[in-house]
Design an enzyme around this catalytic site. Sequence first.
Site, PDB file in Angstrom:
ATOM      1  CD  GLU A 170      90.499 141.394 100.262  1.00  0.00           C
ATOM      2  OE1 GLU A 170      91.702 141.637 100.416  1.00  0.00           O
ATOM      3  OE2 GLU A 170      90.042 140.758  99.304  1.00  0.00           O
ATOM      4  CB  CYS A 221      89.714 139.617  96.398  1.00  0.00           C
ATOM      5  SG  CYS A 221      91.352 140.300  96.404  1.00  0.00           S
TER       6      CYS A 221
HETATM    7  P1  NAP Z   1      89.757 130.166 103.943  1.00  0.00           P
HETATM    8  O1  NAP Z   1      89.208 128.803 103.885  1.00  0.00           O
HETATM    9  O2  NAP Z   1      88.889 131.220 104.514  1.00  0.00           O
HETATM   10  O3  NAP Z   1      91.128 130.098 104.768  1.00  0.00           O
HETATM   11  C1  NAP Z   1      91.874 131.254 105.103  1.00  0.00           C
HETATM   12  C2  NAP Z   1      92.613 131.016 106.421  1.00  0.00           C
HETATM   13  O4  NAP Z   1      91.700 131.013 107.511  1.00  0.00           O
HETATM   14  C3  NAP Z   1      93.346 129.706 106.483  1.00  0.00           C
HETATM   15  O5  NAP Z   1      94.536 129.859 107.237  1.00  0.00           O
HETATM   16  C4  NAP Z   1      92.381 128.813 107.228  1.00  0.00           C
HETATM   17  O6  NAP Z   1      93.121 127.803 107.845  1.00  0.00           O
HETATM   18  C5  NAP Z   1      91.744 129.776 108.215  1.00  0.00           C
HETATM   19  N1  NAP Z   1      90.353 129.438 108.537  1.00  0.00           N
HETATM   20  C6  NAP Z   1      89.366 129.211 107.642  1.00  0.00           C
HETATM   21  N2  NAP Z   1      88.191 128.963 108.287  1.00  0.00           N
HETATM   22  C7  NAP Z   1      88.457 129.057 109.609  1.00  0.00           C
HETATM   23  C8  NAP Z   1      87.665 128.901 110.778  1.00  0.00           C
HETATM   24  N3  NAP Z   1      86.356 128.580 110.710  1.00  0.00           N
HETATM   25  N4  NAP Z   1      88.255 129.041 111.977  1.00  0.00           N
HETATM   26  C9  NAP Z   1      89.579 129.330 112.068  1.00  0.00           C
HETATM   27  N5  NAP Z   1      90.379 129.488 110.999  1.00  0.00           N
HETATM   28  C10 NAP Z   1      89.840 129.355 109.770  1.00  0.00           C
HETATM   29  O7  NAP Z   1      90.189 130.683 102.513  1.00  0.00           O
HETATM   30  P2  NAP Z   1      90.935 129.960 101.306  1.00  0.00           P
HETATM   31  O8  NAP Z   1      91.367 128.601 101.689  1.00  0.00           O
HETATM   32  O9  NAP Z   1      91.966 130.879 100.870  1.00  0.00           O
HETATM   33  O10 NAP Z   1      89.862 129.881 100.158  1.00  0.00           O
HETATM   34  C11 NAP Z   1      88.619 129.293 100.261  1.00  0.00           C
HETATM   35  C12 NAP Z   1      87.588 130.175  99.578  1.00  0.00           C
HETATM   36  O11 NAP Z   1      87.759 131.522 100.030  1.00  0.00           O
HETATM   37  C13 NAP Z   1      87.696 130.297  98.074  1.00  0.00           C
HETATM   38  O12 NAP Z   1      87.035 129.272  97.411  1.00  0.00           O
HETATM   39  C14 NAP Z   1      87.076 131.641  97.830  1.00  0.00           C
HETATM   40  O13 NAP Z   1      85.699 131.525  97.761  1.00  0.00           O
HETATM   41  C15 NAP Z   1      87.415 132.448  99.017  1.00  0.00           C
HETATM   42  N6  NAP Z   1      88.566 133.381  98.834  1.00  0.00           N
HETATM   43  C16 NAP Z   1      88.315 134.690  98.749  1.00  0.00           C
HETATM   44  C17 NAP Z   1      89.365 135.566  98.616  1.00  0.00           C
HETATM   45  C18 NAP Z   1      89.135 137.034  98.536  1.00  0.00           C
HETATM   46  O14 NAP Z   1      90.102 137.763  98.365  1.00  0.00           O
HETATM   47  N7  NAP Z   1      87.948 137.525  98.668  1.00  0.00           N
HETATM   48  C19 NAP Z   1      90.678 135.132  98.590  1.00  0.00           C
HETATM   49  C20 NAP Z   1      90.914 133.767  98.698  1.00  0.00           C
HETATM   50  C21 NAP Z   1      89.835 132.913  98.835  1.00  0.00           C
HETATM   51  P3  NAP Z   1      92.494 126.401 108.295  1.00  0.00           P
HETATM   52  O15 NAP Z   1      91.568 125.967 107.199  1.00  0.00           O
HETATM   53  O16 NAP Z   1      93.686 125.550 108.446  1.00  0.00           O
HETATM   54  O17 NAP Z   1      91.792 126.685 109.575  1.00  0.00           O
END
Ligand code: NAP
Length: 517
Positions: free
Chosen positions: A262, A299
């Site tokens: 998601e 979200c």
């Molecule tokens: P995220 O950066 O996607 O991280 C979520 C999880 O995935 C973390 O455990 C992260 O850990 C891991 N991850 C991220 N990129 C990865 C990759 N390339 N390879 C392997 N693992 C990976 O999300 P976030 O930190 O919660 O938020 C960042 C942005 O996501 C926000 O600014 C927003 O835009 C969006 N967001 C959207 C929603 C939604 O519900 N749609 C919810 C929250 C956030 P590691 O970084 O340690 O690898």
Amino acid sequence: MSSAYLIGAQRRTGAASFTGIEAATGKALDGDFAITTADDIAQACALAGAAFDAYRETTPEARAAFLDAIAAALEARAEAIVARAMLESGLPQGRLNGELGRTTGQLRLFAKVLREGDWAGAIIEPALPERQPLPRPDLRARQIAVGPVAVFGASNFPLAFSVAGGDTASALAAGCPVVVKAHPAHPGTSLLAGEAIAEAVAACGLPEGVFSLIQGPGNDIGTALVANPHIKAVGFTGSRGGGLALIAVAASRLEPIPVYAEMSSINPVLLFPAALAARAEDLGRAYVGSLSLFAGQFCTNPGVVVALDSPDLDRFLGAASEALKGVAPQVMLTGGIAAAYARGIETLSGADGVAVLAAGPDGDAQCGAARLLAVDADDLLSNPALTHEVFGPSSLVIRCKDAEQIVAVLEGLEGQLTATLHIDEADYPLAAPLLPILERKVGRILANGWPTGVEVSRSMVHGGPFPATSDPRTTSVGAMAIHRFLRPVCYQALPDALLPDALKAGNPLGLPRRQFD
Ligand code: NAP
């Protein structure tokens, strides 16, 4: 000494560690957390693989009791969990108390679902030996668990979409062992929730591999987890970039596996003329309440409003602008998310045709300040990037000239979790032709409410076409989420003694079964 991560029943520490960060200050919190080593990730997955056959064949009642035990173990740690989550996420106590209630409620909902038995999808078509021209063999089907599941916790719901959240609850209910990759923004909260699950595993006498919790920042940990051959499906909530990266890892395995990610949604809200004429100011104020709730870090945040340009829309915007100017800056989940929000607002504000109608007071670098922006549909249609998610307390109002332009704007949107209609009866003729478009675009259509706030129930759909999710056939909230982690198996002419209990003649599990002639 660093706090250990959980590999089955074992507490392990690696050589390297990291700290939790206080969301409000950006400073390191006391205590550090061991970063899971590559060997221990492999060990967690191997234990999950070894536990799979025994765990998936536990009775539905045994798994229901396990989910109830996790809920009770979380409640026993409620004070510590909420206190730590407040520091790590910057979310207030009331919100986190409510989120803990939602988390235990989800676990108990899946316990109920297991006890009811429909999830097992038992179908029986008895043999028809006399059928012409060919006899039919005895055919029976049931759903079985897909295998060990990797779960990625989300930053914005440190409890309900994290270690003991909906993905974990639905996977455990289905009979899948779970390896959680904790979100690095809330390691202490994750460990407390993980310990509650580990305690329930032991108390229920389940194989230790049913649950592991791995920790650490950096993409290597999540990548190794998804690449591990024992893992058979992935549940993820987070960024579009992160979700797509993990989908690529899953697809490039020797055995590709499904990723239920998601990711990104701007949740259009449609304001119809009669509803606006009747209550423009009330709608304007309620809109600001929804878009700024907990710094807009949902979200389901209402990221765009679509309406016909009119004096009533101006009344709506006037009330919304007044309300938004009074929204205090709020601490965001992480410094990275606050910085990404500031960059997103800067890009959006500088785009051709976009006007900033109102701004809430600015705070420090950890905070998100509310913003209300507007654009004519003509400008939006020539620059689709304006509808990319800006995660935080902002929203963009799109002024349309006529009904055709509303259709063009909706057709141009990507897939969404929700669409909201503010309508009165006089608006039904304008709204009705839009519903087929919305059904193609979104997972949940709601009237005269706001998309923030998702009921955890039987019919809830928290899903939708890409990029809202990577698989629009499912939901990550509510009872239907269990089906992501099940697959059907058919048994043809098997002797009763070799059939699973779900399909035996005597129905020893007492499951509801669909029997056909
Ligand atoms: P995220 O950066 O996607 O991280 C979520 C999880 O995935 C973390 O455990 C992260 O850990 C891991 N991850 C991220 N990129 C990865 C990759 N390339 N390879 C392997 N693992 C990976 O999300 P976030 O930190 O919660 O938020 C960042 C942005 O996501 C926000 O600014 C927003 O835009 C969006 N967001 C959207 C929603 C939604 O519900 N749609 C919810 C929250 C956030 P590691 O970084 O340690 O690898």
